[in-house]
Design a protein around this motif. Structure first.
Motif, short mmCIF file in Angstrom:
data_model
loop_
_atom_site.label_atom_id
_atom_site.label_comp_id
_atom_site.label_asym_id
_atom_site.label_seq_id
_atom_site.Cartn_x
_atom_site.Cartn_y
_atom_site.Cartn_z
N ARG A 84 46.33 21.84 45.88
CA ARG A 84 47.48 22.71 46.19
C ARG A 84 48.78 22.11 45.67
O ARG A 84 49.65 22.84 45.18
CB ARG A 84 47.56 22.92 47.71
N LEU A 85 48.91 20.79 45.74
CA LEU A 85 50.15 20.14 45.34
C LEU A 85 50.28 20.01 43.82
O LEU A 85 51.39 19.95 43.29
CB LEU A 85 50.23 18.74 45.97
N HIS A 86 49.14 19.94 43.13
CA HIS A 86 49.14 19.77 41.67
C HIS A 86 48.20 20.80 41.03
O HIS A 86 47.14 20.43 40.50
CB HIS A 86 48.70 18.35 41.30
N PRO A 87 48.57 22.07 41.07
CA PRO A 87 47.68 23.09 40.49
C PRO A 87 47.44 22.86 39.00
O PRO A 87 48.31 22.37 38.28
CB PRO A 87 48.44 24.40 40.74
N ILE A 88 46.26 23.22 38.56
CA ILE A 88 45.88 23.01 37.16
C ILE A 88 46.70 23.90 36.23
O ILE A 88 46.90 25.08 36.49
CB ILE A 88 44.38 23.31 36.97
N ASP A 93 43.25 22.16 24.66
CA ASP A 93 41.94 21.49 24.69
C ASP A 93 41.05 22.07 25.78
O ASP A 93 39.86 22.28 25.57
CB ASP A 93 42.14 19.99 24.90
N ASP A 94 41.64 22.34 26.95
CA ASP A 94 40.89 22.98 28.04
C ASP A 94 40.36 24.34 27.61
O ASP A 94 39.20 24.68 27.85
CB ASP A 94 41.77 23.17 29.27
N LYS A 95 41.22 25.12 26.98
CA LYS A 95 40.84 26.47 26.58
C LYS A 95 39.71 26.45 25.56
O LYS A 95 38.77 27.26 25.63
CB LYS A 95 42.05 27.21 26.01
N GLY A 100 33.40 27.61 25.22
CA GLY A 100 31.99 27.31 24.97
C GLY A 100 31.07 27.71 26.10
O GLY A 100 29.87 27.48 26.02
N PHE A 101 31.63 28.32 27.14
CA PHE A 101 30.84 28.69 28.31
C PHE A 101 30.65 30.20 28.41
O PHE A 101 31.27 30.96 27.67
CB PHE A 101 31.51 28.16 29.58
N ASP A 102 29.81 30.62 29.34
CA ASP A 102 29.46 32.03 29.45
C ASP A 102 30.05 32.74 30.66
O ASP A 102 30.08 33.98 30.69
CB ASP A 102 27.93 32.20 29.50
N ILE A 103 30.48 32.02 31.64
CA ILE A 103 31.10 32.65 32.80
C ILE A 103 31.98 31.62 33.51
O ILE A 103 31.71 30.42 33.45
CB ILE A 103 30.04 33.23 33.78
N ILE A 104 33.02 32.11 34.15
CA ILE A 104 33.94 31.27 34.92
C ILE A 104 33.91 31.75 36.36
O ILE A 104 33.96 32.95 36.61
CB ILE A 104 35.39 31.39 34.39
N HIS A 105 33.84 30.82 37.29
CA HIS A 105 33.95 31.18 38.70
C HIS A 105 35.06 30.39 39.37
O HIS A 105 35.17 29.17 39.19
CB HIS A 105 32.64 30.93 39.45
N THR A 106 35.88 31.07 40.14
CA THR A 106 36.92 30.42 40.92
C THR A 106 37.15 31.26 42.17
O THR A 106 36.40 32.19 42.45
CB THR A 106 38.21 30.23 40.07
N GLY A 107 38.18 30.92 42.94
CA GLY A 107 38.39 31.67 44.17
C GLY A 107 39.75 31.43 44.78
O GLY A 107 40.57 30.64 44.28
N LEU A 108 39.97 32.10 45.89
CA LEU A 108 41.27 32.09 46.54
C LEU A 108 41.69 30.68 46.96
O LEU A 108 42.86 30.32 46.86
CB LEU A 108 41.22 33.01 47.77
N TYR A 109 40.73 29.87 47.42
CA TYR A 109 41.06 28.53 47.89
C TYR A 109 41.20 27.52 46.75
O TYR A 109 41.48 26.35 46.98
CB TYR A 109 39.99 28.04 48.87
N SER A 110 40.96 27.98 45.52
CA SER A 110 41.03 27.07 44.38
C SER A 110 42.44 26.91 43.85
O SER A 110 42.67 26.09 42.96
CB SER A 110 40.12 27.58 43.25
N HIS A 111 43.36 27.74 44.34
CA HIS A 111 44.76 27.68 43.89
C HIS A 111 44.86 27.86 42.38
O HIS A 111 45.58 27.14 41.69
CB HIS A 111 45.41 26.36 44.32
N THR A 112 44.10 28.84 41.87
CA THR A 112 44.08 29.11 40.43
C THR A 112 44.56 30.52 40.11
O THR A 112 44.39 30.98 38.98
CB THR A 112 42.65 28.95 39.88
#
Length: 218
Positions: A84-88, A93-95, A100-112
């Motif tokens: 929460r204090l240091h969101p990504i 390079d990250d992008k 190279g991947f097929d799906i991304i999963h994240t959520g409300l508590y991930s602060h993304t």
């Protein structure tokens, strides 16, 4: 019981994928405490790639949980700790790595939430878990970015859940899935509704061997 168990929505997703025989990666923010080290060690043992994670001084995200009559009860959390204090913030390079991947999963508590529109530009299906304490404003802000959206709706009746799903599905290709504790879940896809109950022995979503890799955010 005083036992530490690694977890978290996105992290669990990567572990479940790995257990299905799929290569998985995890992108998250780690603190520098004992909890952070425990989670990292566990992921390394499971051979889940964490090479694009971030590291900061402070508490790793964690929650306190107890058991009552065999059911887990959440006692509180540090609200994501360093996540929460240091969101990504994504680098080029990250992008390139994520492409190279097929799906991304994240959520409300991930602060993304701030990353969703940016992730959409990568052309990879996005799965987002709104959990059970989502607010209307959050749904309105994030739902259009999600190809697969999950909601915990045990506080709603069956009829209310179906209405909620219909009202928030924004495009034809979007899949919204609402779970209701021990009651049947309500996925809405191209057809009106397909109901699943907990009596089914197989998972609602199976990851096929054709999917090589899955990046996750926590």
């Amino acid at each position: 019981m005083n036992t530490m168990y690694p977890g978290g929505n996105a992290l669990n997703f990567s572990v479940f994928a790995k257990e299905e025989g799929v290569d998985a990666a995890f992108i998250g923010v780690f603190g520098d405490d004992e909890e952070a080290q425990h989670v990292q060690n566990t992921l390394r043992k499971l051979e889940i790639d964490i090479s694009h994670c971030r590291y900061h001084t402070g508490e790793n995200g964690c929650a306190r949980v107890t058991l009552q009559d065999g059911e887990r009860v959440f006692l509180g959390s540090n609200e994501g700790g360093v996540t929460r204090l240091h969101p990504i913030m994504l680098s080029e390079d990250d992008k390139e790595y994520i492409r190279g991947f097929d799906i991304i999963h994240t959520g409300l508590y991930s602060h993304t939430g701030h990353l969703l529109s940016e992730l959409n530009t990568l052309g990879i299906p996005l799965s987002f878990d709104f959990s059970d304490d989502f607010e209307h404003e959050q749904v309105e802000r994030y739902i259009r970015n999600a190809d697969y959206a999950f909601f915990s709706c045990s506080h709603l009746t069956d009829e209310e859940t179906q209405h909620f799903i219909r009202a928030n599905r924004k495009r034809e290709s979007q899949v919204l899935i609402a779970t209701r504790g021990g009651e049947r879940s309500s996925p809405m896809m191209e057809q009106p509704f397909i109901f699943k109950t907990r009596r089914l022995s197989k998972p609602l979503i199976r990851w096929e061997q054709a999917i090589p890799t899955l990046p996750l955010f926590c």
